[in-house]
Design an enzyme around this catalytic site. Structure first.
Site, PDB file in Angstrom:
ATOM      1  N   ARG A 223       0.837  -1.207   0.000  1.00 25.55           N
ATOM      2  CA  ARG A 223       0.000   0.000   0.000  1.00 25.55           C
ATOM      3  C   ARG A 223       0.873   1.259   0.000  1.00 25.55           C
ATOM      4  O   ARG A 223       0.536   2.260  -0.627  1.00 25.55           O
ATOM      5  CB  ARG A 223      -0.931  -0.016   1.220  1.00 25.55           C
ATOM      6  CG  ARG A 223      -1.960  -1.126   1.157  1.00 25.55           C
ATOM      7  CD  ARG A 223      -2.769  -1.224   2.436  1.00 25.55           C
ATOM      8  NE  ARG A 223      -3.643  -2.397   2.420  1.00 25.55           N
ATOM      9  CZ  ARG A 223      -3.821  -3.236   3.418  1.00 25.55           C
ATOM     10  NH1 ARG A 223      -3.205  -3.024   4.581  1.00 25.55           N
ATOM     11  NH2 ARG A 223      -4.621  -4.270   3.301  1.00 25.55           N
ATOM     12  N   PHE A 239     -12.104  -4.302  -5.673  1.00 28.48           N
ATOM     13  CA  PHE A 239     -12.160  -5.227  -4.525  1.00 28.48           C
ATOM     14  C   PHE A 239     -11.574  -4.519  -3.299  1.00 28.48           C
ATOM     15  O   PHE A 239     -10.656  -5.001  -2.648  1.00 28.48           O
ATOM     16  CB  PHE A 239     -11.382  -6.526  -4.801  1.00 28.48           C
ATOM     17  CG  PHE A 239     -11.710  -7.188  -6.108  1.00 28.48           C
ATOM     18  CD1 PHE A 239     -12.830  -8.004  -6.227  1.00 28.48           C
ATOM     19  CD2 PHE A 239     -10.900  -7.003  -7.216  1.00 28.48           C
ATOM     20  CE1 PHE A 239     -13.122  -8.631  -7.444  1.00 28.48           C
ATOM     21  CE2 PHE A 239     -11.189  -7.614  -8.437  1.00 28.48           C
ATOM     22  CZ  PHE A 239     -12.304  -8.435  -8.547  1.00 28.48           C
ATOM     23  N   ASP A 261     -16.497  -2.320  -4.353  1.00 30.77           N
ATOM     24  CA  ASP A 261     -16.654  -3.636  -3.743  1.00 30.77           C
ATOM     25  C   ASP A 261     -18.096  -4.084  -3.932  1.00 30.77           C
ATOM     26  O   ASP A 261     -19.008  -3.248  -3.963  1.00 30.77           O
ATOM     27  CB  ASP A 261     -16.299  -3.605  -2.256  1.00 30.77           C
ATOM     28  CG  ASP A 261     -15.861  -4.974  -1.738  1.00 30.77           C
ATOM     29  OD1 ASP A 261     -14.642  -5.186  -1.549  1.00 30.77           O
ATOM     30  OD2 ASP A 261     -16.733  -5.830  -1.541  1.00 30.77           O
ATOM     31  N   ASN A 289     -20.307  -5.023  -8.865  1.00 30.21           N
ATOM     32  CA  ASN A 289     -19.555  -6.218  -9.225  1.00 30.21           C
ATOM     33  C   ASN A 289     -18.389  -5.769 -10.112  1.00 30.21           C
ATOM     34  O   ASN A 289     -18.603  -5.177 -11.178  1.00 30.21           O
ATOM     35  CB  ASN A 289     -20.480  -7.179  -9.989  1.00 30.21           C
ATOM     36  CG  ASN A 289     -19.772  -8.444 -10.416  1.00 30.21           C
ATOM     37  OD1 ASN A 289     -18.714  -8.401 -11.032  1.00 30.21           O
ATOM     38  ND2 ASN A 289     -20.362  -9.580 -10.107  1.00 30.21           N
ATOM     39  N   ASP A 311      -6.993  -5.981  -6.445  1.00 28.38           N
ATOM     40  CA  ASP A 311      -6.643  -6.771  -5.253  1.00 28.38           C
ATOM     41  C   ASP A 311      -7.788  -7.748  -4.957  1.00 28.38           C
ATOM     42  O   ASP A 311      -8.482  -7.628  -3.951  1.00 28.38           O
ATOM     43  CB  ASP A 311      -6.405  -5.830  -4.062  1.00 28.38           C
ATOM     44  CG  ASP A 311      -6.058  -6.587  -2.783  1.00 28.38           C
ATOM     45  OD1 ASP A 311      -5.563  -7.733  -2.870  1.00 28.38           O
ATOM     46  OD2 ASP A 311      -6.287  -6.038  -1.682  1.00 28.38           O
ATOM     47  N   CYS A 351      -3.529 -13.501  -4.129  1.00 25.89           N
ATOM     48  CA  CYS A 351      -3.235 -13.892  -2.753  1.00 25.89           C
ATOM     49  C   CYS A 351      -3.445 -15.388  -2.541  1.00 25.89           C
ATOM     50  O   CYS A 351      -3.624 -15.841  -1.412  1.00 25.89           O
ATOM     51  CB  CYS A 351      -4.082 -13.088  -1.768  1.00 25.89           C
ATOM     52  SG  CYS A 351      -5.852 -13.359  -1.985  1.00 25.89           S
TER      53      CYS A 351
END
Length: 407
Positions: A223, A239, A261, A289, A311, A351
């Protein structure tokens, strides 16, 4: 004479154990000498009886034994666990100095030789998730020692909240639950809410209801990297979850940030965090979405954004769904590359441990080719060092993070 039950394993299992991997799978066990209960410590030995290590056994799990030591002299008493906890805490004090130590992961499972245990620190609250039975039956000792060590070092800790509301516990033969852990010596912890400061930005953290343990700590320095290049940019943060990338971009001087989000709750939290930091004129939450929004922007040939941050949550949590995940990652990256003007910036990550780095890189190559753009790499990054990567245990490496200029 050692008193532990012996688990004899195959040459394949032996090679993995000798290379430093702590997991012994059920199919690698050839015979067992002695009796045991699930959660007990057992010795793992070669087919010829040569000692390889000691770990927690659990018949409910595919990972039958989780090794915690390869030293025959270790005595697994309170002193052993205290040494190991101090080692983990000292490491965090070194790699997450100053204010960063108030808000970091203190225990990262196998990477700290605490199999299946996660402990995050959010200011004055610790949050633990216990995913192995061996740790579960010893958690009273471990958690009280952790509390004692941190208090000794002058850290204000008012409680430890357990977030064991995860299905994976059922596979280990444990029940799901959540709530405050009762320390031997501590006052009533109060509400499961606290405030943290990360990169100079303040957030409210709800450890009872937030995702995972309440806040994602692994992107802390990624970040910061975003903030460095955000000045004057029009940013689309996809996201957004609690708005952390959006807020860092705004703090870095972004002209405007749209934080997207699908969760209304996440958008509300983002707007609240923006307001809390005086950044609500720059950051605007949007419930949508992401896949649909990116498609709409591409169809409209939008040139509204010159910095896009992707992300997403883990699109795959097993090896069997990786192909579907690659399609999902490619779709959002391809659309982002089409949306950005030449000279625009893209931050993108995965992730999921199962989305191997080489697969993620190949997907980015393919997306860039299909978008007819070139990627100029600014940085390749990983999870922050409080989530250490143990090279012998590839499962500890999961976060791939790239920043590009689209040229």
């Amino acid at each position: 004479m050692r008193e532990y039950t012996k688990f004899y394993i195959t040459p394949k299992g032996e090679r993995a154990a000798r290379s430093g991997h702590p997991w012994v799978y059920a199919e690698e066990i050839t015979r067992i000498e002695g009796e045991y209960q699930n959660g007990d410590l057992v010795d793992v030995v070669t087919n010829k009886g040569k000692y390889l290590g000691t770990g927690f056994v659990n018949d409910h799990s595919k990972i039958r034994v989780r090794l915690i030591s390869t030293n025959t002299n270790d005595k697994f008493d309170a002193d052993f666990w205290e040494r190991r906890l101090r080692y983990a805490i000292d490491y965090r004090r070194t790699v997450m100095p100053g204010a960063d130590f108030k808000c970091c992961r203190l225990i990262f499972g196998e990477a700290d030789h605490f199999p299946g245990l996660t402990v995050d620190r959010f200011n004055d609250i610790l949050v633990a998730q216990t995913l192995s039975l061996g740790i579960e039956v010893r958690k009273e000792l471990i958690f009280n020692l952790l509390y004692k060590i941190l208090r000794e070092q002058g850290e204000e800790i008012r409680g430890l909240y357990e977030r064991n509301d995860v299905k994976i516990r059922l596979l280990e033969g444990m029940e799901e639950n959540k709530g405050w852990f009762a320390f031997a010596e501590a006052a009533e912890p109060g509400e499961p809410l606290t405030e943290i400061v990360e990169n100079g930005i303040r957030y409210n953290v709800d450890v009872e209801n937030g995702q995972k343990t309440g806040f994602f700590l692994d992107q802390k320095y990624n970040r910061q990297a975003i903030a460095k290049i955000a000045k004057g940019k029009h940013v689309l943060d996809c996201f957004t979850h609690t708005g952390a990338f959006a807020l860092n971009a705004a703090a870095g001087g972004a002209a405007a940030v749209t934080a997207v989000d699908i969760s209304a709750e996440a958008v509300q939290m983002t707007d609240a965090n923006a307001s809390k930091n005086g950044l609500d004129k720059v950051v605007k939450g949007l419930k949508a979405n992401v896949f649909d929004l990116l498609s709409e922007l591409v169809n409209n040939k939008s040139r509204e954004y010159d910095f896009i941050i992707l992300d997403p949550p883990a699109f795959t949590k097993s090896g069997s769904t990786v192909k579907n995940a690659i399609r999902g990652y490619k779709e959002i990256n391809l659309k982002a590359m089409k949306l950005l003007p030449r000279g625009g910036y893209l931050a993108t990550c995965s992730c999921s441990h199962f989305m191997k780095e080489e697969l993620f890189v190949q997907m980015l190559h393919d997306a860039a080719a299909d978008a007819n753009v070139q990627l100029r790499q600014i940085e390749a990054r990983q999870q922050s060092p409080d989530h250490p990567i143990l090279w012998n245990v590839p499962e500890t490496y999961y976060l791939k993070f790239y920043i590009f200029q689209v040229v």
